[in-house]
Scaffold this motif. Structure first.
Motif, PDB file in Angstrom:
ATOM      1  N   ALA A  93       1.030  -1.462   0.469  1.00  0.00           N
ATOM      2  CA  ALA A  93       0.402   0.369   0.181  1.00  0.00           C
ATOM      3  C   ALA A  93       1.036   1.242  -0.207  1.00  0.00           C
ATOM      4  O   ALA A  93       0.331   2.435  -1.317  1.00  0.00           O
ATOM      5  CB  ALA A  93      -1.005  -0.359   0.960  1.00  0.00           C
ATOM      6  N   LYS A  94       1.923   1.281   0.796  1.00  0.00           N
ATOM      7  CA  LYS A  94       2.857   2.371   0.986  1.00  0.00           C
ATOM      8  C   LYS A  94       3.384   2.633  -0.636  1.00  0.00           C
ATOM      9  O   LYS A  94       3.597   3.708  -1.008  1.00  0.00           O
ATOM     10  CB  LYS A  94       3.751   1.992   1.922  1.00  0.00           C
ATOM     11  N   ASP A  95       4.326   1.846  -0.886  1.00  0.00           N
ATOM     12  CA  ASP A  95       5.174   1.529  -2.381  1.00  0.00           C
ATOM     13  C   ASP A  95       3.674   2.395  -3.336  1.00  0.00           C
ATOM     14  O   ASP A  95       4.417   3.289  -4.324  1.00  0.00           O
ATOM     15  CB  ASP A  95       5.148   0.254  -3.008  1.00  0.00           C
ATOM     16  N   LEU A  96       2.451   1.792  -3.132  1.00  0.00           N
ATOM     17  CA  LEU A  96       1.088   2.541  -4.228  1.00  0.00           C
ATOM     18  C   LEU A  96       0.978   3.736  -3.783  1.00  0.00           C
ATOM     19  O   LEU A  96       0.736   4.516  -6.023  1.00  0.00           O
ATOM     20  CB  LEU A  96       0.503   1.714  -4.525  1.00  0.00           C
ATOM     21  N   LEU A  97       0.880   4.343  -3.484  1.00  0.00           N
ATOM     22  CA  LEU A  97       0.455   5.768  -2.419  1.00  0.00           C
ATOM     23  C   LEU A  97       1.618   6.634  -2.837  1.00  0.00           C
ATOM     24  O   LEU A  97       1.540   7.904  -3.415  1.00  0.00           O
ATOM     25  CB  LEU A  97      -0.076   5.639  -1.530  1.00  0.00           C
ATOM     26  N   GLN A  98       3.120   5.951  -3.272  1.00  0.00           N
ATOM     27  CA  GLN A  98       4.071   6.616  -3.018  1.00  0.00           C
ATOM     28  C   GLN A  98       4.278   7.277  -4.467  1.00  0.00           C
ATOM     29  O   GLN A  98       5.689   8.136  -5.108  1.00  0.00           O
ATOM     30  CB  GLN A  98       5.709   6.493  -2.649  1.00  0.00           C
ATOM     31  N   SER A  99       3.108   6.792  -5.190  1.00  0.00           N
ATOM     32  CA  SER A  99       3.304   7.384  -7.069  1.00  0.00           C
ATOM     33  C   SER A  99       2.787   8.837  -6.673  1.00  0.00           C
ATOM     34  O   SER A  99       3.224   9.177  -8.003  1.00  0.00           O
ATOM     35  CB  SER A  99       2.861   6.312  -7.851  1.00  0.00           C
ATOM     36  N   VAL A 100       2.064   8.978  -5.604  1.00  0.00           N
ATOM     37  CA  VAL A 100       1.136   9.931  -5.741  1.00  0.00           C
ATOM     38  C   VAL A 100       1.781  11.107  -4.425  1.00  0.00           C
ATOM     39  O   VAL A 100       0.953  12.430  -4.517  1.00  0.00           O
ATOM     40  CB  VAL A 100      -0.220  10.421  -6.168  1.00  0.00           C
ATOM     41  N   VAL A 101       2.192   9.792  -3.549  1.00  0.00           N
ATOM     42  CA  VAL A 101       2.064  10.775  -2.275  1.00  0.00           C
ATOM     43  C   VAL A 101       3.274  11.117  -1.522  1.00  0.00           C
ATOM     44  O   VAL A 101       3.989  10.234  -1.486  1.00  0.00           O
ATOM     45  CB  VAL A 101       1.404  10.088  -1.455  1.00  0.00           C
ATOM     46  N   ASN A 102       3.927  12.038  -0.885  1.00  0.00           N
ATOM     47  CA  ASN A 102       5.346  12.128  -0.308  1.00  0.00           C
ATOM     48  C   ASN A 102       5.452  11.220   0.973  1.00  0.00           C
ATOM     49  O   ASN A 102       4.552  11.381   1.080  1.00  0.00           O
ATOM     50  CB  ASN A 102       5.317  13.588   0.530  1.00  0.00           C
ATOM     51  N   SER A 184     -11.381  -1.459   6.952  1.00  0.00           N
ATOM     52  CA  SER A 184     -13.063  -1.406   7.146  1.00  0.00           C
ATOM     53  C   SER A 184     -12.741  -1.437   8.764  1.00  0.00           C
ATOM     54  O   SER A 184     -11.898  -2.053   9.296  1.00  0.00           O
ATOM     55  CB  SER A 184     -13.580  -2.551   6.830  1.00  0.00           C
ATOM     56  N   ASP A 185     -13.177  -1.094   9.194  1.00  0.00           N
ATOM     57  CA  ASP A 185     -13.942  -1.106  10.756  1.00  0.00           C
ATOM     58  C   ASP A 185     -14.834  -2.555  10.887  1.00  0.00           C
ATOM     59  O   ASP A 185     -14.655  -2.860  12.657  1.00  0.00           O
ATOM     60  CB  ASP A 185     -14.683  -0.607  11.246  1.00  0.00           C
ATOM     61  N   ASP A 186     -14.764  -3.361  10.033  1.00  0.00           N
ATOM     62  CA  ASP A 186     -15.604  -4.487  10.421  1.00  0.00           C
ATOM     63  C   ASP A 186     -14.630  -5.727  11.084  1.00  0.00           C
ATOM     64  O   ASP A 186     -14.053  -6.001   9.966  1.00  0.00           O
ATOM     65  CB  ASP A 186     -17.002  -4.694   8.987  1.00  0.00           C
ATOM     66  N   PRO A 187     -15.420  -6.685  12.468  1.00  0.00           N
ATOM     67  CA  PRO A 187     -13.811  -6.962  12.453  1.00  0.00           C
ATOM     68  C   PRO A 187     -13.458  -8.031  11.478  1.00  0.00           C
ATOM     69  O   PRO A 187     -12.639  -8.786  11.782  1.00  0.00           O
ATOM     70  CB  PRO A 187     -14.229  -7.926  14.108  1.00  0.00           C
ATOM     71  N   ASP A 188     -14.888  -8.180  11.073  1.00  0.00           N
ATOM     72  CA  ASP A 188     -14.539  -9.801  10.230  1.00  0.00           C
ATOM     73  C   ASP A 188     -14.230  -9.575   8.560  1.00  0.00           C
ATOM     74  O   ASP A 188     -13.770 -10.303   7.695  1.00  0.00           O
ATOM     75  CB  ASP A 188     -16.139 -10.646   9.762  1.00  0.00           C
ATOM     76  N   TYR A 189     -14.446  -8.341   8.436  1.00  0.00           N
ATOM     77  CA  TYR A 189     -13.315  -7.703   7.303  1.00  0.00           C
ATOM     78  C   TYR A 189     -12.415  -7.150   6.677  1.00  0.00           C
ATOM     79  O   TYR A 189     -12.279  -5.858   7.527  1.00  0.00           O
ATOM     80  CB  TYR A 189     -14.193  -6.862   6.550  1.00  0.00           C
ATOM     81  N   THR A 190     -11.095  -8.338   6.214  1.00  0.00           N
ATOM     82  CA  THR A 190      -9.700  -7.452   6.578  1.00  0.00           C
ATOM     83  C   THR A 190      -9.208  -7.512   5.427  1.00  0.00           C
ATOM     84  O   THR A 190      -8.328  -6.445   5.202  1.00  0.00           O
ATOM     85  CB  THR A 190      -8.429  -8.831   6.812  1.00  0.00           C
ATOM     86  N   VAL A 191     -10.082  -7.246   4.056  1.00  0.00           N
ATOM     87  CA  VAL A 191      -9.653  -6.142   2.759  1.00  0.00           C
ATOM     88  C   VAL A 191     -10.026  -5.355   2.896  1.00  0.00           C
ATOM     89  O   VAL A 191     -10.705  -4.570   3.330  1.00  0.00           O
ATOM     90  CB  VAL A 191     -10.918  -6.728   1.674  1.00  0.00           C
ATOM     91  N   GLY A 192      -8.573  -4.189   2.217  1.00  0.00           N
ATOM     92  CA  GLY A 192      -8.607  -2.777   2.548  1.00  0.00           C
ATOM     93  C   GLY A 192      -8.569  -2.636   0.744  1.00  0.00           C
ATOM     94  O   GLY A 192      -8.027  -3.968   0.112  1.00  0.00           O
ATOM     95  N   TYR A 193      -8.532  -1.095   0.673  1.00  0.00           N
ATOM     96  CA  TYR A 193      -7.684  -0.673  -0.386  1.00  0.00           C
ATOM     97  C   TYR A 193      -6.654   0.214  -0.879  1.00  0.00           C
ATOM     98  O   TYR A 193      -6.624   1.790   0.495  1.00  0.00           O
ATOM     99  CB  TYR A 193      -9.166  -0.776  -1.387  1.00  0.00           C
ATOM    100  N   VAL A 194      -6.333   0.515  -1.848  1.00  0.00           N
ATOM    101  CA  VAL A 194      -5.190   1.987  -2.060  1.00  0.00           C
ATOM    102  C   VAL A 194      -6.353   2.657  -3.147  1.00  0.00           C
ATOM    103  O   VAL A 194      -6.503   1.569  -3.898  1.00  0.00           O
ATOM    104  CB  VAL A 194      -4.205   1.975  -2.596  1.00  0.00           C
TER     105      VAL A 194
END
Ligand code: AMP
Length: 242
Positions: A93-102, A184-194
C-alpha cells in the motif's frame, strides 16, 4: 418517469452520535421512488444486525434528487493484489501511494490510522506533500455522502466492495485529491484498498482478523480551499457508472 431519492442511514449504540453514541453502521443509496420502502427496510436491518453491535439509535434521512444536480462518473479500474501478511500488505500500500504522495505523508497516514482508539464516522484529510492534517473535526473527519452506482454491475461483488468502489470513485473524481487509503472497521472484513491514478487496488490482510477499528485517509495535493473539497465530498450527488 419517477424521480430519484437519496436515502441515508446512520445507526449508533448508546444514543445518537451527537450525544456520544458509538457509531455502528452507516449506508446510503440513490434509488427510484418505487424502491424506497424496500431499501429503507434493508438499511434498518443493517443497523440492527451489524457485527459491531445493535443500534439503539437509527436515523434515516430521505430527500429528492433533481436530475440536473447529478454528476455521472465512470467507475475506476480494479486491480486485485495478493499478500500473505499485514506487514506485506502495508508495504505494498505504501509503495502504491508513493507514486502520488510524499513518503512522509504516507507514513503519517499509517501512524494516524494505527493510533485510532475508536472509529471515526468519516475520513482523515492529509496534505499529500507534508502529511499535515487538514480536516477540522478530528473526531468525525469528512464523511463522503450522496453517491451510488447505476447500471449493471461489472462483476459479482460483496456489499463491502460495491460500497467501497462507489466511494473511492467519487473521491478520485474530486479535484485536489490524489489518493486514498482504507481498511474496514468491520471485525470480520480484513480486505482494504488504496485508490490512486484512477485505480482501485484491492489488498487483502490490511488488518488482523477481529480488529474492530478501521479508517480512511484522503490525500490532498492542490491549493484548493479545503471547504470546496469537503463540500464536493459531502454534498455533490454522484452516480457511478459501472
Ligand atoms: P467501512 O469500510 O465502512 O468499514 O469504513 C471504514 C472506515 O472508513 C470507518 O471507520 C470510517 O472512519 C471511514 N468511513 C466509512 N464510511 C465513510 C464515508 N462515507 N466517508 C468517509 N469515511 C468513511
Amino acid at each position: 418517469m419517477m424521480g430519484l431519492y437519496s436515502i441515508r442511514m446512520r445507526g449508533a449504540e448508546g444514543g445518537p452520535h451527537e450525544e456520544g453514541g458509538r457509531h455502528i453502521s452507516g449506508a446510503e443509496r440513490i434509488v427510484e421512488e418505487s424502491d424506497l420502502e424496500s431499501i429503507a427496510a434493508s438499511l434498518i436491518h443493517r443497523a440492527l444486525q451489524h457485527s459491531k453491535g445493535k443500534s439503539d439509535f437509527i436515523n434515516i434521512c430521505i430527500d429528492a434528487v433533481h436530475d440536473e444536480d447529478i454528476m455521472y462518473v465512470d467507475c475506476i479500474a480494479i486491480e486485485e493484489h495478493k499478500s500473505e501478511s499485514v506487514q506485506e500488505s502495508h508495504e505494498l500500500a505504501k509503495d502504491l501511494l508513493q507514486s502520488v504522495v510524499n513518503y512522509k505523508a504516507v507514513e503519517q497516514a499509517f501512524t494516524e490510522l494505527g493510533q485510532l482508539s475508536g472509529n471515526m464516522r468519516g475520513a482523515i484529510l492529509l496534505d499529500a506533500n507534508t502529511g499535515v492534517r487538514l480536516d477540522q473535526d478530528h473526531m468525525r473527519g469528512v464523511r463522503v455522502s450522496h453517491m451510488d452506482a447505476c447500471g449493471t454491475e461489472i462483476r459479482p461483488m460483496n456489499v463491502h466492495m460495491r460500497e467501497a468502489l462507489v466511494l473511492a470513485t467519487k473521491v478520485q473524481s474530486c479535484s485536489g485529491i490524489v489518493g486514498e487509503l482504507c481498511w474496514s472497521d468491520d471485525p470480520d472484513y480484513t480486505v482494504g484498498y488504496v485508490a490512486c491514478n484512477g485505480v482501485y487496488h484491492r489488498i487483502p490482510n490490511m488488518k488482523d482478523m477481529g480488529t474492530p477499528i478501521g479508517g480512511r485517509v484522503f490525500f490532498v495535493d492542490i491549493n484548493r480551499p479545503i471547504r470546496e473539497i469537503v463540500d464536493y465530498l459531502e454534498n455533490t450527488t454522484v452516480l457511478v457508472r459501472w
